[in-house]
Scaffold this active site. Structure first.
Site, PDB file in Angstrom:
ATOM      1  N   GLN A   1      28.072 -54.134  -3.143  1.00 22.92           N
ATOM      2  CA  GLN A   1      27.549 -53.289  -4.221  1.00 22.92           C
ATOM      3  C   GLN A   1      26.100 -52.936  -3.920  1.00 22.92           C
ATOM      4  O   GLN A   1      25.176 -53.608  -4.359  1.00 22.92           O
ATOM      5  CB  GLN A   1      27.672 -53.970  -5.586  1.00 22.92           C
ATOM      6  N   PHE A   2      25.918 -51.859  -3.159  1.00 22.35           N
ATOM      7  CA  PHE A   2      24.572 -51.470  -2.737  1.00 22.35           C
ATOM      8  C   PHE A   2      23.664 -51.132  -3.910  1.00 22.35           C
ATOM      9  O   PHE A   2      22.453 -51.208  -3.799  1.00 22.35           O
ATOM     10  CB  PHE A   2      24.643 -50.305  -1.741  1.00 22.35           C
ATOM     11  N   THR A   3      24.224 -50.799  -5.064  1.00 26.94           N
ATOM     12  CA  THR A   3      23.390 -50.420  -6.212  1.00 26.94           C
ATOM     13  C   THR A   3      22.526 -51.574  -6.705  1.00 26.94           C
ATOM     14  O   THR A   3      21.528 -51.335  -7.391  1.00 26.94           O
ATOM     15  CB  THR A   3      24.240 -49.870  -7.367  1.00 26.94           C
TER      16      THR A   3
END
Length: 145
Positions: A78-80
């Site tokens: 989850q790069f966010t």
């Protein structure tokens, strides 16, 4: 590297209506790779995911780790989580690792966890995923290495 861990009774991740990872009781870890993550940081995150004491002992204290309980670990990229949200009303993702680097870091973390723990599942890097969970507690922590 950043991980948002949640103690769960169960969790699953679906891609295009297909279950690609599922665990019973254990930890769901949403993971973001950052540009300066190296082998040492990835190893440290593995140690923390498996060793962080978030499960109750017989006295009801958070004194047991995933390694102690033998529960499942579901890793979801989850790069966010690496977003810069300090300014304005829209996140900036310049603090997240580029996709190729992020994929390498995530896969390395996954491999290390699988070497050290029996039940490790994962989502699909870069895919649109639907994550479902039953949070136990709720118990949620943000880990950084």
């Amino acid at each position: 590297m950043i991980a948002l861990i949640q103690r769960v009774l169960e969790a699953r991740v679906d891609v295009a209506d297909e279950c690609v990872g599922r665990i019973g009781a254990g930890l769901l870890a949403l993971v973001a790779v950052e540009p300066d993550d190296d082998e040492a940081r990835i190893h440290r995150m593995c140690e923390r995911l498996l060793g962080y004491r978030v499960f109750s002992d017989q006295a009801g204290k958070m004194n047991l780790s995933l390694a102690d309980t033998g529960g499942g670990l579901l890793l979801v990229s989850q790069f966010t989580l690496a977003a810069d949200t300090d300014k304005g009303m829209r996140p900036s993702f310049t603090s997240a690792a580029p996709p190729e680097f992020g994929l390498c870091g995530f896969e390395r973390l996954l491999a290390l966890c699988r070497e050290r723990h029996a039940v490790v599942e994962n989502g699909r890097f870069g895919a649109h995923m639907k994550v479902a969970l039953v949070n136990d507690g709720p118990v949620t922590f943000r880990l950084k290495s």
